[in-house]
Motif scaffolding. Structure first.
Motif, PDB file in Angstrom:
ATOM      1  N   ASP A 184       0.553  -1.396   0.248  1.00 14.35           N
ATOM      2  CA  ASP A 184       0.380   0.052   0.247  1.00 14.35           C
ATOM      3  C   ASP A 184       0.731   1.014  -0.249  1.00 14.35           C
ATOM      4  OD1 ASP A 184       0.941   0.880   2.691  1.00 14.35           O
ATOM      5  OD2 ASP A 184      -1.139  -0.463   3.709  1.00 14.35           O
ATOM      6  N   GLU A 185       0.159   1.826  -0.159  1.00 16.80           N
ATOM      7  CA  GLU A 185       1.486   4.157  -0.085  1.00 16.80           C
ATOM      8  C   GLU A 185       2.150   3.595   0.688  1.00 16.80           C
ATOM      9  OE1 GLU A 185       0.465   8.810  -0.264  1.00 16.80           O
ATOM     10  OE2 GLU A 185      -1.365   6.945  -0.217  1.00 16.80           O
ATOM     11  N   THR A 186       1.614   3.206   2.292  1.00 17.32           N
ATOM     12  CA  THR A 186       2.747   3.411   3.271  1.00 17.32           C
ATOM     13  C   THR A 186       3.990   2.701   3.171  1.00 17.32           C
ATOM     14  OG1 THR A 186       0.438   4.243   4.857  1.00 17.32           O
ATOM     15  CG2 THR A 186       2.278   3.808   6.006  1.00 17.32           C
ATOM     16  N   SER A 187       3.357   1.575   2.845  1.00 16.36           N
ATOM     17  CA  SER A 187       4.495   0.390   2.489  1.00 16.36           C
ATOM     18  C   SER A 187       5.914   0.896   2.014  1.00 16.36           C
ATOM     19  CB  SER A 187       4.219  -0.943   2.253  1.00 16.36           C
ATOM     20  OG  SER A 187       3.476  -1.006   1.385  1.00 16.36           O
ATOM     21  N   ASP A 188       5.164   1.581   0.671  1.00 16.64           N
ATOM     22  CA  ASP A 188       5.832   1.527  -0.353  1.00 16.64           C
ATOM     23  C   ASP A 188       6.205   2.901  -0.048  1.00 16.64           C
ATOM     24  OD1 ASP A 188       4.817   0.365  -2.094  1.00 16.64           O
ATOM     25  OD2 ASP A 188       3.683   1.498  -3.498  1.00 16.64           O
ATOM     26  N   ARG A 189       6.138   4.055   0.782  1.00 17.72           N
ATOM     27  CA  ARG A 189       6.763   4.995   1.731  1.00 17.72           C
ATOM     28  C   ARG A 189       7.991   4.598   2.502  1.00 17.72           C
ATOM     29  NH1 ARG A 189       2.832   9.097   4.175  1.00 17.72           N
ATOM     30  NH2 ARG A 189       4.068   9.973   5.095  1.00 17.72           N
ATOM     31  N   VAL A 190       7.888   3.643   3.313  1.00 15.37           N
ATOM     32  CA  VAL A 190       8.982   3.192   3.879  1.00 15.37           C
ATOM     33  C   VAL A 190      10.232   2.461   3.232  1.00 15.37           C
ATOM     34  CG1 VAL A 190       9.297   1.779   5.321  1.00 15.37           C
ATOM     35  CG2 VAL A 190       7.335   2.596   5.373  1.00 15.37           C
ATOM     36  N   ALA A 191       9.498   1.410   1.777  1.00 13.37           N
ATOM     37  CA  ALA A 191      10.704   1.288   1.286  1.00 13.37           C
ATOM     38  C   ALA A 191      11.262   1.792   0.186  1.00 13.37           C
ATOM     39  CB  ALA A 191       9.859   0.042   0.506  1.00 13.37           C
ATOM     40  N   ALA A 192      11.159   3.342   0.148  1.00 14.24           N
ATOM     41  CA  ALA A 192      11.205   4.048  -0.565  1.00 14.24           C
ATOM     42  C   ALA A 192      12.777   4.732   0.354  1.00 14.24           C
ATOM     43  CB  ALA A 192      10.654   5.591  -0.906  1.00 14.24           C
ATOM     44  N   HIS A 193      12.245   4.930   1.716  1.00 15.59           N
ATOM     45  CA  HIS A 193      13.446   5.867   2.831  1.00 15.59           C
ATOM     46  C   HIS A 193      15.014   4.380   3.125  1.00 15.59           C
ATOM     47  CE1 HIS A 193      11.485   9.488   3.555  1.00 15.59           C
ATOM     48  NE2 HIS A 193      10.279   8.271   4.015  1.00 15.59           N
ATOM     49  N   VAL A 194      14.249   3.172   2.632  1.00 14.90           N
ATOM     50  CA  VAL A 194      14.975   2.583   2.853  1.00 14.90           C
ATOM     51  C   VAL A 194      16.113   2.252   2.055  1.00 14.90           C
ATOM     52  CG1 VAL A 194      15.551  -0.354   3.319  1.00 14.90           C
ATOM     53  CG2 VAL A 194      14.177   0.704   4.041  1.00 14.90           C
ATOM     54  N   LEU A 195      15.791   2.188   0.352  1.00 14.16           N
ATOM     55  CA  LEU A 195      16.405   2.382  -1.198  1.00 14.16           C
ATOM     56  C   LEU A 195      17.118   3.711  -0.892  1.00 14.16           C
ATOM     57  CD1 LEU A 195      16.092   0.978  -3.723  1.00 14.16           C
ATOM     58  CD2 LEU A 195      14.388   3.157  -4.363  1.00 14.16           C
ATOM     59  N   GLY A 196      16.940   4.372  -0.017  1.00 16.75           N
ATOM     60  CA  GLY A 196      18.131   5.820  -0.268  1.00 16.75           C
ATOM     61  C   GLY A 196      19.037   5.613   0.378  1.00 16.75           C
ATOM     62  N   LEU A 197      19.012   4.451   1.291  1.00 20.71           N
ATOM     63  CA  LEU A 197      20.189   3.931   2.620  1.00 20.71           C
ATOM     64  C   LEU A 197      21.167   3.107   1.603  1.00 20.71           C
ATOM     65  CD1 LEU A 197      17.782   3.581   5.566  1.00 20.71           C
ATOM     66  CD2 LEU A 197      19.177   5.611   4.534  1.00 20.71           C
ATOM     67  N   LEU A 198      20.989   2.511   0.889  1.00 21.05           N
ATOM     68  CA  LEU A 198      21.334   1.233   0.232  1.00 21.05           C
ATOM     69  C   LEU A 198      22.818   1.991  -0.797  1.00 21.05           C
ATOM     70  CD1 LEU A 198      18.724  -0.463  -1.270  1.00 21.05           C
ATOM     71  CD2 LEU A 198      19.693  -0.669   0.348  1.00 21.05           C
ATOM     72  N   PRO A 199      23.775   0.808  -0.248  1.00 19.72           N
ATOM     73  CA  PRO A 199      25.613   1.363  -0.570  1.00 19.72           C
ATOM     74  C   PRO A 199      25.114   0.509  -2.329  1.00 19.72           C
ATOM     75  CG  PRO A 199      25.296  -0.268   0.398  1.00 19.72           C
ATOM     76  CD  PRO A 199      23.703   0.248   0.763  1.00 19.72           C
ATOM     77  N   ASP A 200      26.237   1.068  -2.953  1.00 18.29           N
ATOM     78  CA  ASP A 200      26.275   0.581  -4.467  1.00 18.29           C
ATOM     79  C   ASP A 200      26.849  -1.225  -4.459  1.00 18.29           C
ATOM     80  OD1 ASP A 200      25.828   3.192  -5.869  1.00 18.29           O
ATOM     81  OD2 ASP A 200      28.162   3.617  -5.899  1.00 18.29           O
ATOM     82  N   ALA A 201      25.981  -1.676  -5.357  1.00 14.01           N
ATOM     83  CA  ALA A 201      26.644  -3.179  -5.149  1.00 14.01           C
ATOM     84  C   ALA A 201      25.996  -3.746  -4.143  1.00 14.01           C
ATOM     85  CB  ALA A 201      27.886  -3.310  -6.131  1.00 14.01           C
ATOM     86  N   PRO A 202      24.842  -3.509  -3.517  1.00 15.49           N
ATOM     87  CA  PRO A 202      24.652  -4.261  -2.314  1.00 15.49           C
ATOM     88  C   PRO A 202      24.342  -5.188  -2.153  1.00 15.49           C
ATOM     89  CG  PRO A 202      22.750  -2.884  -3.310  1.00 15.49           C
ATOM     90  CD  PRO A 202      23.920  -3.067  -3.481  1.00 15.49           C
ATOM     91  N   THR A 203      25.286  -6.504  -1.339  1.00  7.41           N
ATOM     92  CA  THR A 203      23.780  -7.482  -0.691  1.00  7.41           C
ATOM     93  C   THR A 203      23.286  -7.428   0.185  1.00  7.41           C
ATOM     94  OG1 THR A 203      26.175  -8.548  -1.732  1.00  7.41           O
ATOM     95  CG2 THR A 203      24.497  -9.842   0.366  1.00  7.41           C
ATOM     96  N   LEU A 204      21.768  -7.850  -0.188  1.00 11.95           N
ATOM     97  CA  LEU A 204      20.055  -7.667   0.789  1.00 11.95           C
ATOM     98  C   LEU A 204      19.564  -8.970   0.843  1.00 11.95           C
ATOM     99  CD1 LEU A 204      18.695  -5.120  -1.450  1.00 11.95           C
ATOM    100  CD2 LEU A 204      20.120  -4.250   0.555  1.00 11.95           C
TER     101      LEU A 204
END
Length: 418
Positions: A184-204
């Motif tokens: 939903d919109e809320t979970s998507d907004r959480v995910a968008a914030h997490v995306l901004g934390l990721l380094p280049d070539a991450p292992t998730l």
């Protein structure tokens, strides 16, 4: 097959009396054999069943309620949550990496698995489920296998030879699936914030839920490349191969190194004979010492509550057990030890009805899933709270700032009282 093909009831009656029985979890749940176990438990001398997160209908719970078998799980899910009852259906707090060792302590007499048919050399595949299953097959004296031609032949620690199988049965229905959580919109907004934390070539490493699903989908548009996944595979990862986000299929280490594949036919068909998706035993897939050698490992897991001290509850709602520790504790340690790694706790700021804040002054339970020193960062739809290296007061202020605005005033009041 030289090993006998039996009807499920006859196969289950091969179990020793009072046997300790291990069942494969997730999309490898052997529901045909579990149904037979439930139906015949009353003549098997009180067998003990052990498993992780089971899917399907849990057809053995009536037998447990009647006292004909006991069930222990380290990841209660679905019907098992409501059935928890001391001495009949019990929860074992255990991190994923510890499970193979626990099976040795408890003794493993028999294992129930769902496999592909044997190939011309006699090899079957456990398909989507390796985790503790490989170890259980190695230890058990009785291996009962339900055969399903739709089980994918996966690469890695998922091979079982026909000579290890005591008896076969035919699977009487399709494999259990794990559809994607509703975003939903809320979970998507959480995910968008997490995306901004990721380094280049991450292992998730991603847990289960709407936020990890949304984050996986967002990766396709992120511009990131050479991404890898560890721990678990899901449907959304398939599209990332086509988008060029994941490492090429012929690289080592592989693009996806998972203990479990949790998805639908989309994922299973893609994983079939695909060297880019490798199944690993928990002794490798969940081992912090192994995973910490992976650079830029980012662990993203959900929670039920986070308090202003940074303590995390992910297992209980009030007194009700709703989940297990799973691999979260292992991955948190791995993220801490990884060069450039990060440990993220991601959750929506309120319960679904909006009435209760999930950022709280103190946890609503005395049981703590992750201690306050473990998360590097906590994320809600309202932002990012960095905890690593901050004072007690700074951490609390950061957490209040990402709580829902409607709930910030009482949190601030509690902060001023401490």
């Amino acid at each position: 097959m030289t090993t006998p093909l039996l009807d499920p009831g006859a196969a289950i009656r091969l179990l020793p009396r009072g046997a300790a029985v291990v069942a494969a979890p997730g999309c490898g749940t052997p529901e045909t054999l579990l149904t037979a176990l439930g139906a015949h438990a009353h003549v098997l001398g009180s067998p003990r069943l052990y498993s992780g997160l089971q899917l399907g209908a849990y057809p053995f719970l009536d037998a447990a309620a009647a006292g004909h078998l006991t069930y222990r799980t380290w990841h209660p899910y679905g019907p098992a949550r409501a059935a928890l009852s001391p001495g009949r259906v019990d929860y074992v707090p255990a991190r994923a990496s510890a499970v193979p060792g626990l099976l040795d302590e408890w003794r493993t007499d028999a294992v129930l698995v769902r496999v592909s048919p044997p190939d011309r050399n006699g090899w079957c595949s456990l398909g989507p489920s390796a985790s503790y299953v490989c170890h259980a097959v190695e230890r058990a004296t009785v291996v009962l296998a339900e055969v399903d031609p739709a089980v994918p032949r996966t690469t890695g620690d998922s091979a079982v030879h026909a000579s290890q199988v005591t008896a076969w049965v035919e699977a009487d229905g399709p494999a259990c699936e794990f559809p994607a959580a509703a975003r939903d919109e809320t979970s998507d907004r959480v995910a968008a914030h997490v995306l901004g934390l990721l380094p280049d070539a991450p292992t998730l490493q991603l847990g289960i839920g709407a936020v990890p699903e949304a984050l996986t989908a967002y990766l396709g548009e992120s511009g990131l490349r050479d991404v890898r996944f560890v721990g678990m595979g899901n449907d959304a990862m398939v599209a990332l191969f086509e988008a060029g986000v994941l490492r090429r299929r012929d690289t080592d280490p592989p693009a996806v190194s998972a203990a479990e594949l949790m998805g639908t036919r989309v994922l299973m068909d893609f994983a079939d004979r695909n060297p880019a998706i490798v199944l690993r035993d928990s002794r490798h897939a969940h081992a912090p010492a192994v995973l910490a050698q992976v650079p830029r490992l980012v662990s993203v897991n959900s929670a039920i509550e986070v308090d202003l001290a940074g303590q995390v509850s992910s297992e209980l709602v009030g007194r009700r057990q709703v989940s297990g520790i799973g691999g979260s504790a292992d991955f948190v340690e791995a993220g801490f030890g990884s060069a450039g790694g990060l440990t993220v706790v991601a959750l929506t700021s309120t319960t679904p009805d909006g009435r209760r804040s999930r950022v709280v002054p103190r946890l609503g339970t005395h049981l703590v899933s992750l201690a306050r020193h473990t998360p590097d960062v906590v994320v809600t739809e309202h932002g990012v709270a960095w905890l690593r290296g901050r004072t007690v007061h700074e951490r609390a202020e950061a957490l209040v700032a990402i709580a829902h605005p409607d709930h910030q005033a009482p949190l601030l009041d509690s902060l001023e009282e401490t």
